[in-house]
Design a protein around this motif. Structure first.
Motif, PDB file in Angstrom:
ATOM      1  N   UNK A 107       0.813  -1.183  -0.125  1.00 51.15           N
ATOM      2  CA  UNK A 107       0.090  -0.137   0.016  1.00 51.15           C
ATOM      3  C   UNK A 107       0.812   1.345  -0.103  1.00 51.15           C
ATOM      4  N   UNK A 108       0.149   2.495  -0.475  1.00 47.12           N
ATOM      5  CA  UNK A 108       0.889   3.657  -0.260  1.00 47.12           C
ATOM      6  C   UNK A 108       0.085   4.621   0.463  1.00 47.12           C
ATOM      7  N   UNK A 109       0.512   5.592   0.939  1.00 47.94           N
ATOM      8  CA  UNK A 109      -0.034   6.714   1.756  1.00 47.94           C
ATOM      9  C   UNK A 109      -0.250   7.789   0.702  1.00 47.94           C
ATOM     10  N   UNK A 110      -1.213   8.622   1.271  1.00 46.86           N
ATOM     11  CA  UNK A 110      -1.648   9.909   0.630  1.00 46.86           C
ATOM     12  C   UNK A 110      -1.513  11.216   1.465  1.00 46.86           C
ATOM     13  N   UNK A 111      -0.212  11.223   2.380  1.00 47.15           N
ATOM     14  CA  UNK A 111      -0.244  12.422   3.348  1.00 47.15           C
ATOM     15  C   UNK A 111       0.118  13.548   2.473  1.00 47.15           C
ATOM     16  N   UNK A 112      -0.524  14.602   3.159  1.00 45.14           N
ATOM     17  CA  UNK A 112      -0.279  16.188   2.473  1.00 45.14           C
ATOM     18  C   UNK A 112      -0.543  16.151   1.058  1.00 45.14           C
ATOM     19  N   UNK A 132       5.358  14.726  -1.395  1.00 48.06           N
ATOM     20  CA  UNK A 132       5.080  16.041  -0.880  1.00 48.06           C
ATOM     21  C   UNK A 132       5.910  15.869   0.304  1.00 48.06           C
ATOM     22  N   UNK A 133       6.616  17.158   0.553  1.00 45.43           N
ATOM     23  CA  UNK A 133       6.999  17.258   2.064  1.00 45.43           C
ATOM     24  C   UNK A 133       5.994  17.236   3.006  1.00 45.43           C
ATOM     25  N   UNK A 134       6.317  16.908   4.401  1.00 44.47           N
ATOM     26  CA  UNK A 134       5.538  16.947   5.412  1.00 44.47           C
ATOM     27  C   UNK A 134       5.298  18.495   5.656  1.00 44.47           C
ATOM     28  N   UNK A 135       4.142  18.665   6.086  1.00 39.44           N
ATOM     29  CA  UNK A 135       3.749  20.067   6.592  1.00 39.44           C
ATOM     30  C   UNK A 135       4.332  20.221   7.813  1.00 39.44           C
ATOM     31  N   UNK A 136       4.936  21.399   8.053  1.00 39.00           N
ATOM     32  CA  UNK A 136       5.585  21.588   9.401  1.00 39.00           C
ATOM     33  C   UNK A 136       4.932  22.900   9.844  1.00 39.00           C
ATOM     34  N   UNK A 137       4.796  23.201  11.245  1.00 38.35           N
ATOM     35  CA  UNK A 137       4.063  24.526  11.661  1.00 38.35           C
ATOM     36  C   UNK A 137       5.093  25.505  11.525  1.00 38.35           C
TER      37      UNK A 137
END
Length: 137
Positions: A107-112, A132-137
């Protein structure tokens, strides 16, 4: 002292290279290069390099008898290359996962809003490809 001081903006610092410990540096460098569609560089001293194209090099080094502590390496890849990389993993017989704990095989993920997958290299390092890079605050 913090990088954010009252003296001005933070200093621009870039990661240049990191050492990746392996049982067989040539095989492990070749594995990563094949998955990502990169080239293995000419040996540099005791290292076999894989240049990621953004001025960061992974220098593979034979660990000898030293136990290898698995590390995590995440690669931001072009969206249009993601499926090709997944195809390479499948052709190589390497299971990929949607999660870093390797509980969701195939499986793959679909983060951000992107796509991502995790897989183990020959030395147990947890590799990640993501579009996509992870969203950071």
């Amino acid at each position: 002292m913090s990088a954010h001081s009252a003296k001005g903006p933070p200093v621009a610092v870039e990661l240049n290279h990191t050492v990746v410990y392996a049982r067989d540096k040539r095989a492990s460098a070749g594995f990563l290069a094949e998955v990502l569609g990169l080239e293995v560089g000419a040996p540099f001293g005791p290292f076999v390099p894989v240049d990621t194209g953004n001025r960061v090099t992974l220098d593979y080094y034979d660990a000898g008898d030293t136990p290898i502590m698995p590390s995590h390496y995440a690669f931001l890849v072009p969206d249009e290359e993601f499926e090709t990389m997944i195809g390479r993993l499948e052709r190589m017989g390497v299971t990929y996962y949607a999660d870093p704990h390797h509980t969701e095989p195939g499986q793959i993920n679909r983060l951000f809003g992107g796509r991502g997958a995790y897989f183990a290299d020959p030395d147990g390092h947890n590799m990640e490809i993501m579009t996509r890079p992870y969203a950071r605050p």
